[in-house]
Each structure stands twice: as C-alpha cells, then as structure tokens.
Design a protein around this motif. Structure first.
Motif, PDB file in Angstrom:
ATOM      1  N   THR A  45       0.835  -1.206   0.000  1.00 20.20           N
ATOM      2  CA  THR A  45       0.000   0.000   0.000  1.00 20.20           C
ATOM      3  C   THR A  45       0.867   1.253   0.000  1.00 20.20           C
ATOM      4  OG1 THR A  45      -1.750  -1.196   1.168  1.00 20.20           O
ATOM      5  CG2 THR A  45      -1.885   1.214   1.167  1.00 20.20           C
ATOM      6  N   LEU A  46       1.868   1.280   0.845  1.00 28.99           N
ATOM      7  CA  LEU A  46       2.755   2.445   0.899  1.00 28.99           C
ATOM      8  C   LEU A  46       3.491   2.629  -0.429  1.00 28.99           C
ATOM      9  CD1 LEU A  46       4.247   2.057   4.500  1.00 28.99           C
ATOM     10  CD2 LEU A  46       2.446   3.632   3.746  1.00 28.99           C
ATOM     11  N   TYR A  82      -7.351  -7.235   2.577  1.00 33.54           N
ATOM     12  CA  TYR A  82      -8.230  -6.090   2.325  1.00 33.54           C
ATOM     13  C   TYR A  82      -8.323  -5.188   3.561  1.00 33.54           C
ATOM     14  CZ  TYR A  82     -12.208  -3.111   1.875  1.00 33.54           C
ATOM     15  OH  TYR A  82     -12.995  -1.992   1.887  1.00 33.54           O
ATOM     16  N   LEU A  83      -8.530  -5.773   4.729  1.00 31.78           N
ATOM     17  CA  LEU A  83      -8.696  -4.966   5.940  1.00 31.78           C
ATOM     18  C   LEU A  83      -7.436  -4.165   6.268  1.00 31.78           C
ATOM     19  CD1 LEU A  83     -10.765  -7.429   8.148  1.00 31.78           C
ATOM     20  CD2 LEU A  83     -11.595  -5.445   6.847  1.00 31.78           C
ATOM     21  N   ILE A  84      -6.276  -4.755   6.061  1.00 30.84           N
ATOM     22  CA  ILE A  84      -5.027  -4.029   6.306  1.00 30.84           C
ATOM     23  C   ILE A  84      -4.865  -2.899   5.289  1.00 30.84           C
ATOM     24  CG2 ILE A  84      -2.506  -4.216   6.186  1.00 30.84           C
ATOM     25  CD1 ILE A  84      -3.573  -5.162   8.820  1.00 30.84           C
ATOM     26  N   VAL A  85      -5.080  -3.200   4.014  1.00 29.42           N
ATOM     27  CA  VAL A  85      -4.981  -2.156   2.980  1.00 29.42           C
ATOM     28  C   VAL A  85      -5.953  -1.026   3.301  1.00 29.42           C
ATOM     29  CG1 VAL A  85      -5.384  -1.624   0.534  1.00 29.42           C
ATOM     30  CG2 VAL A  85      -4.107  -3.693   1.172  1.00 29.42           C
ATOM     31  N   LYS A 103      -8.733   2.146  -5.523  1.00 33.36           N
ATOM     32  CA  LYS A 103      -7.318   2.080  -5.167  1.00 33.36           C
ATOM     33  C   LYS A 103      -7.023   0.821  -4.345  1.00 33.36           C
ATOM     34  CE  LYS A 103      -6.578   7.092  -5.265  1.00 33.36           C
ATOM     35  NZ  LYS A 103      -6.255   7.142  -6.632  1.00 33.36           N
ATOM     36  N   GLU A 104      -7.922   0.464  -3.432  1.00 36.01           N
ATOM     37  CA  GLU A 104      -7.734  -0.748  -2.633  1.00 36.01           C
ATOM     38  C   GLU A 104      -7.710  -1.990  -3.525  1.00 36.01           C
ATOM     39  OE1 GLU A 104     -10.039   0.833   1.385  1.00 36.01           O
ATOM     40  OE2 GLU A 104     -11.157  -0.248  -0.154  1.00 36.01           O
TER      41      GLU A 104
END
Length: 162
Positions: free
Chosen positions: A36-37, A123-126, A149-150
C-alpha cells in the motif's frame, strides 16, 4: 514486538483472545502495508501499530471512539489529519497510526463474501492503511475512489475476490 523491514516499523499486538500474532498473520500484515505504501508512493519511512482482536474488543473501541454501538471489522486511528504529512516531522519516518482488526469478524466476512480469509485480511489491512494515509469513504465519490485504489493494490498483490 516491533519489527523493522525496509524503513517500515510494525508494532504487532493482540488481545488476550489472540495472545500471539503468528508468522502467517505477520506476513499478510507486512505485505499489505508495504504494498500500500509503495503503490501510494509514500515518500517516508513509516511506523504502524496493528492490534488483532475479537468482536467484543473492537465493539468497545467502536462505541468509545466513534459512538457506534456495534462491532466492526477494522478501525484506523491516523496520526495525521487528512493525510497531510509534514516533511520536517517525517524526515526520519512517519508514525502513521494504529489499525485494529477483529480477526473474528474477518473470518465471518470471508465466509459471508465467499472469498478466502487471507483475502479478507489483506483487504482490511490495505483499507486501514489507506485511512492512515488520509483516504476516507464518507462521501460516495470518496468511497468509489478509495475502493478502486484498494482493489488495485490487492490485484498487484495477486489477491482476487475468489
């Protein structure tokens, strides 16, 4: 326990129902945060706290901090408002905030949505990190942008809906 990986510090913790964060969960968390970063071109080193819990624990947090009297899947507590990162403050790394995930709810949702538990955790972390980077989903337009974006990030990770 704090881990360092390529300018990424992750503080893992768990409530008493999840006394240890196993290697499988740590791997998913680390992979999702790093991706993600990278995909959001985050220019600084980062520090994130991730807590794994059950529905009861996250329900209490949701009620206390959001005034919502029910459990949820993920809560994010960003350190920077609206993703406005101060370059001078972040020169040695940005403390992005805290993410709390109900592992119990993640398992329930994976079953409800007909996809893997692994996909749901990614998904939850992103989703949580996106909040820490200043994204929100209050307005429909913002929700659509965030979701796009996710899903893009999950796709880059090879995580599909099936």
């Amino acid at each position: 326990m704090k881990e360092f990986t390529n300018d990424l510090y992750i503080h893992f913790s768990a409530t008493e129902k999840f006394p240890e964060t196993d290697a499988f969960l740590k791997g998913i968390i680390r992979r999702a945060i790093k991706s993600t970063l990278a995909e959001r071109d985050f220019p600084y080193g980062a520090e994130v706290s991730v807590t794994l819990c059950d529905n009861e624990y996250i329900h209490k947090l949701n009620r206390e901090y959001r005034g919502v009297d029910r459990h949820t899947d993920v809560l994010s507590f960003p350190m920077y408002e609206d993703g406005q990162f101060d370059e001078a403050e972040c020169a040695f790394g940005a403390v992005l905030g805290d993410i709390v995930i109900s592992v119990e709810r993640a398992k329930e949702q994976a079953e409800e949505y007909g996809h893997s538990y692994e996909r749901e955790l990614h998904y939850l972390i992103v989703h949580g990190i996106m909040h820490c980077l200043g994204y929100d989903h209050i307005e429909d337009e913002d929700r659509a942008e965030m979701r796009e974006k996710e899903e893009y990030i999950l796709g880059k990770l090879g995580i599909t809906r099936s």
